[in-house]
Scaffold this motif. Structure first.
Motif, mmCIF file in Angstrom:
data_model
loop_
_atom_site.group_PDB
_atom_site.id
_atom_site.type_symbol
_atom_site.label_atom_id
_atom_site.label_comp_id
_atom_site.label_asym_id
_atom_site.label_seq_id
_atom_site.Cartn_x
_atom_site.Cartn_y
_atom_site.Cartn_z
ATOM 1 N N GLU A 1 -21.639 -38.052 -7.467
ATOM 2 C CA GLU A 1 -22.245 -37.621 -8.869
ATOM 3 C C GLU A 1 -22.001 -36.386 -9.159
ATOM 4 O O GLU A 1 -22.280 -35.302 -8.324
ATOM 5 C CB GLU A 1 -23.734 -37.835 -8.782
ATOM 6 C CG GLU A 1 -24.406 -37.614 -10.164
ATOM 7 C CD GLU A 1 -26.111 -37.994 -10.083
ATOM 8 O OE1 GLU A 1 -26.283 -37.659 -11.013
ATOM 9 O OE2 GLU A 1 -26.529 -38.415 -9.163
ATOM 10 N N GLU A 2 -21.341 -35.817 -10.225
ATOM 11 C CA GLU A 2 -21.173 -34.526 -10.778
ATOM 12 C C GLU A 2 -22.230 -34.205 -11.730
ATOM 13 O O GLU A 2 -22.271 -34.702 -12.721
ATOM 14 C CB GLU A 2 -19.731 -34.277 -11.428
ATOM 15 C CG GLU A 2 -18.729 -34.674 -10.363
ATOM 16 C CD GLU A 2 -17.224 -34.188 -10.906
ATOM 17 O OE1 GLU A 2 -17.066 -33.509 -11.769
ATOM 18 O OE2 GLU A 2 -16.346 -34.857 -10.387
ATOM 19 N N PHE A 3 -22.684 -32.656 -11.493
ATOM 20 C CA PHE A 3 -23.411 -32.359 -12.386
ATOM 21 C C PHE A 3 -23.377 -30.798 -12.348
ATOM 22 O O PHE A 3 -22.859 -30.139 -11.541
ATOM 23 C CB PHE A 3 -24.830 -32.621 -12.088
ATOM 24 C CG PHE A 3 -25.428 -32.247 -11.182
ATOM 25 C CD1 PHE A 3 -26.006 -31.128 -10.701
ATOM 26 C CD2 PHE A 3 -25.293 -33.082 -9.840
ATOM 27 C CE1 PHE A 3 -26.506 -30.728 -9.249
ATOM 28 C CE2 PHE A 3 -25.652 -32.835 -8.645
ATOM 29 C CZ PHE A 3 -26.447 -31.872 -8.486
ATOM 30 N N GLU A 4 -23.728 -29.979 -13.533
ATOM 31 C CA GLU A 4 -23.642 -28.515 -13.819
ATOM 32 C C GLU A 4 -24.728 -27.796 -13.172
ATOM 33 O O GLU A 4 -25.773 -28.370 -13.675
ATOM 34 C CB GLU A 4 -23.125 -28.228 -15.369
ATOM 35 C CG GLU A 4 -22.131 -27.130 -15.297
ATOM 36 C CD GLU A 4 -21.657 -27.064 -16.726
ATOM 37 O OE1 GLU A 4 -22.202 -26.167 -17.341
ATOM 38 O OE2 GLU A 4 -20.994 -27.683 -17.187
#
Length: 69
Positions: free
Chosen positions: A11-14
């Motif tokens: 999962e990618e998140f900033e």
């Protein structure tokens, strides 16, 4: 005897490294000795400035920390 099953996902998140300062004064005041400050525009770090700087100036606690950076 047992079967072990697993599931993996990415999962990618900033992530905010620096929160926006309050409107007044519009910046976070920071103090440091002049010999412990490196600016993004400095010749010393110009080749890696885009990788390392999340604020315009870095203020270090000690000279060894500054040298390591």
């Amino acid at each position: 005897m047992y079967d072990i099953e697993f599931e993996s996902f990415t999962e990618e998140f900033e992530v905010e490294l620096v929160k926006e300062p309050p409107i007044d004064p519009g910046y976070y005041p920071v103090t440091a000795s002049k010999d412990k400050i490196i600016r993004k525009t400095s010749d010393q770090v110009s080749d890696v400035a885009n990788k390392s700087f999340h604020v315009s100036d870095h203020c270090f606690d000690s000279n060894p920390e500054r040298q390591y950076f």
